[in-house]
Design an enzyme around this catalytic site. Structure first.
Site, PDB file in Angstrom:
ATOM      1  CG  ASP A   1      -1.700   7.655   1.260  1.00  0.00           C
ATOM      2  OD1 ASP A   1      -1.319   8.724   1.737  1.00  0.00           O
ATOM      3  OD2 ASP A   1      -2.129   7.253   0.172  1.00  0.00           O
TER       4      ASP A   1
ATOM      5  CG  ASP B   1      -1.944   1.070   1.208  1.00  0.00           C
ATOM      6  OD1 ASP B   1      -2.365   1.658   0.214  1.00  0.00           O
ATOM      7  OD2 ASP B   1      -2.409   1.441   2.443  1.00  0.00           O
TER       8      ASP B   1
ATOM      9  CG  ASP C   1      -2.227   1.405   6.435  1.00  0.00           C
ATOM     10  OD1 ASP C   1      -2.348   1.511   5.314  1.00  0.00           O
ATOM     11  OD2 ASP C   1      -3.036   2.360   7.286  1.00  0.00           O
TER      12      ASP C   1
END
Length: 261
Positions: free
Chosen positions: A22, A20, A199
């Site tokens: 961000d 990912d 996340d």
């Protein structure tokens, strides 16, 4: 009990690395445009891309153009807008259907009055998807949810996805797991063992996909997850990526087996 990604002394398989953006490669910022990209991040990614024979891709909710801007001069394989747009390793593009683009534009217009009434909210239109950020006004979370639920009742081809301080309208059938599977059918990813690091709730599809394909998902931070392994934070991600060329000696200290599924 802590468990290394690979046991010492085992042969390291040919790996494909997916991350990912961000909250994984960079810290989450107050607004999408205010993210801080470390000066050496592009150089580090370029190095690991070479080590992985170009089998590195970013799977993100952002548009591909955003990642290109933040990681310039790199031109990576990327699944943007949760997979509704995808750039293959050979540079060719898989674009979202025009009908879905039009649908996303209608959704964005429909929720605009809420953002006008509350300027601290941010509508982020993307090709085929729409994000409604409430990070600067967490007390408006329920209002954002209700507004999108009401609009999506007239757009059955879209689903509502919750992220970190954001709700997104996403075309059904598009997610990071589907994007990972698509990459794994193409060179240079095909035949390799996938690792996905993320996340957020929107990363869970990719954790499952990587593990169903014989690889591993790595979850950043606390929370229930399908990922088999867990890592502490963005700093640890950078350390792990930096050490993947010597996986046995560098990955073990920062990875722990997840206990919540």
């Amino acid at each position: 009990m802590n468990q290394p990604l690979l046991e010492t002394g085992t042969d390291v398989p040919a790996l494909a690395l997916f991350t990912d953006f961000d909250g994984t490669l960079v810290e989450i910022a107050e607004t999408p445009d205010s993210v801080h990209v470390p000066n050496d991040l592009a150089e580090q990614i370029n190095r690991i891309t070479r080590e992985f024979d170009n089998a590195f891709a970013v799977l993100t909710g952002r548009e591909i153009a955003d990642i290109d801007r933040f990681l310039a001069p790199l031109h990576l394989p990327i699944a943007g807008a949760h997979g509704s747009q995808r750039r293959r390793a050979d540079g060719s593009m898989e674009e979202v259907d025009e009908e879905l683009i039009a649908g996303a534009e209608e959704i964005a217009r429909a929720i605009e009055p809420l953002a006008v009434a509350h300027p601290e909210l941010l509508i982020e239109p993307k090709p085929g998807t729409v994000a409604l950020h409430y990070r600067q006004a967490p007390e408006l979370a329920d209002a954002c949810l209700r507004a999108l639920e009401e609009v999506l009742a007239d757009h059955p081809q879209y689903s509502l996805v919750e992220g970190k301080m954001v709700y997104e309208a996403r075309p059904i059938g598009f997610d990071k797991g589907a994007a990972l599977r698509a990459f794994m059918q193409e060179e240079p990813f095909i035949g390799r063992t996938p690792i996905f690091i993320g996340d957020d709730v929107t990363d869970e599809d990719a954790f499952r996909a990587a593990q169903e394909l014989g690889g591993v998902g790595i979850k950043i931070g606390p929370g229930e997850t399908a990922a088999r392994l867990r890592i502490a934070d963005v700093t640890s991600v950078r350390a792990l990526i930096g050490g993947l060329g010597d996986l046995v000696h560098r990955a073990e200290p920062v990875l722990t087996e997840t206990t919540a599924h």
